[in-house]
Design a protein around this motif. Structure first.
Motif, PDB file in Angstrom:
ATOM      1  N   ASP A  90       0.816  -1.221   0.000  1.00  0.00           N
ATOM      2  CA  ASP A  90       0.000   0.000   0.000  1.00  0.00           C
ATOM      3  C   ASP A  90       0.849   1.270   0.000  1.00  0.00           C
ATOM      4  O   ASP A  90       0.314   2.371  -0.007  1.00  0.00           O
ATOM      5  N   GLN A  91       2.162   1.111  -0.008  1.00  0.00           N
ATOM      6  CA  GLN A  91       3.061   2.270   0.007  1.00  0.00           C
ATOM      7  C   GLN A  91       3.597   2.615  -1.375  1.00  0.00           C
ATOM      8  O   GLN A  91       4.131   3.696  -1.583  1.00  0.00           O
ATOM      9  N   ILE A  92       3.444   1.706  -2.326  1.00  0.00           N
ATOM     10  CA  ILE A  92       4.011   1.922  -3.665  1.00  0.00           C
ATOM     11  C   ILE A  92       2.893   2.260  -4.644  1.00  0.00           C
ATOM     12  O   ILE A  92       1.997   1.448  -4.900  1.00  0.00           O
ATOM     13  N   THR A  93       2.945   3.476  -5.164  1.00  0.00           N
ATOM     14  CA  THR A  93       1.991   3.924  -6.177  1.00  0.00           C
ATOM     15  C   THR A  93       2.553   3.590  -7.551  1.00  0.00           C
ATOM     16  O   THR A  93       3.715   3.881  -7.840  1.00  0.00           O
ATOM     17  N   LEU A  94       1.731   2.964  -8.365  1.00  0.00           N
ATOM     18  CA  LEU A  94       2.181   2.576  -9.696  1.00  0.00           C
ATOM     19  C   LEU A  94       2.353   3.786 -10.601  1.00  0.00           C
ATOM     20  O   LEU A  94       1.620   4.766 -10.496  1.00  0.00           O
ATOM     21  N   LYS A  95       3.325   3.657 -11.503  1.00  0.00           N
ATOM     22  CA  LYS A  95       3.610   4.706 -12.477  1.00  0.00           C
ATOM     23  C   LYS A  95       3.546   4.113 -13.879  1.00  0.00           C
ATOM     24  O   LYS A  95       3.644   2.900 -14.058  1.00  0.00           O
ATOM     25  N   GLN A  96       3.376   4.980 -14.870  1.00  0.00           N
ATOM     26  CA  GLN A  96       3.342   4.567 -16.270  1.00  0.00           C
ATOM     27  C   GLN A  96       4.506   3.625 -16.574  1.00  0.00           C
ATOM     28  O   GLN A  96       5.648   3.906 -16.195  1.00  0.00           O
ATOM     29  N   ASN A  97       4.210   2.520 -17.244  1.00  0.00           N
ATOM     30  CA  ASN A  97       5.193   1.535 -17.712  1.00  0.00           C
ATOM     31  C   ASN A  97       5.854   0.714 -16.615  1.00  0.00           C
ATOM     32  O   ASN A  97       6.825   0.004 -16.890  1.00  0.00           O
ATOM     33  N   ASP A  98       5.357   0.778 -15.365  1.00  0.00           N
ATOM     34  CA  ASP A  98       5.866  -0.118 -14.333  1.00  0.00           C
ATOM     35  C   ASP A  98       5.595  -1.556 -14.756  1.00  0.00           C
ATOM     36  O   ASP A  98       4.646  -1.829 -15.502  1.00  0.00           O
ATOM     37  N   ALA A  99       6.432  -2.467 -14.283  1.00  0.00           N
ATOM     38  CA  ALA A  99       6.259  -3.886 -14.584  1.00  0.00           C
ATOM     39  C   ALA A  99       5.988  -4.644 -13.289  1.00  0.00           C
ATOM     40  O   ALA A  99       6.742  -4.529 -12.326  1.00  0.00           O
TER      41      ALA A  99
END
Length: 66
Positions: A47-56
């Motif tokens: 819950d601490q990591i926000t996804l960003k464009q092109n994350d895998a």
């Protein structure tokens, strides 16, 4: 926004966390292993990591059976 989820391009809402994504797929965060950009993520980080464009992401689920 597009990410790679288990090798497939997937659209997700901006600002979504890994934990949100897992729960949105009806998965129990306690029963999966998550790799984010080639790094294994612990359950308390989901819950601490926000996804960003092109994350895998690779999400592996444990299944019992015999």
């Amino acid at each position: 926004m597009d990410i790679q989820l288990n090798g497939q391009t997937t659209s997700v809402a901006p600002g979504i966390t890994i934990g949100d994504l897992i729960r949105g797929k009806d998965l129990d965060p306690e029963t999966v292993v998550v790799e984010h950009n080639l790094t294994i993520i612990t359950t308390d980080q989901l819950d601490q990591i926000t996804l960003k464009q092109n994350d895998a992401l690779e999400i592996l689920r444990f299944v019992g059976g015999g």
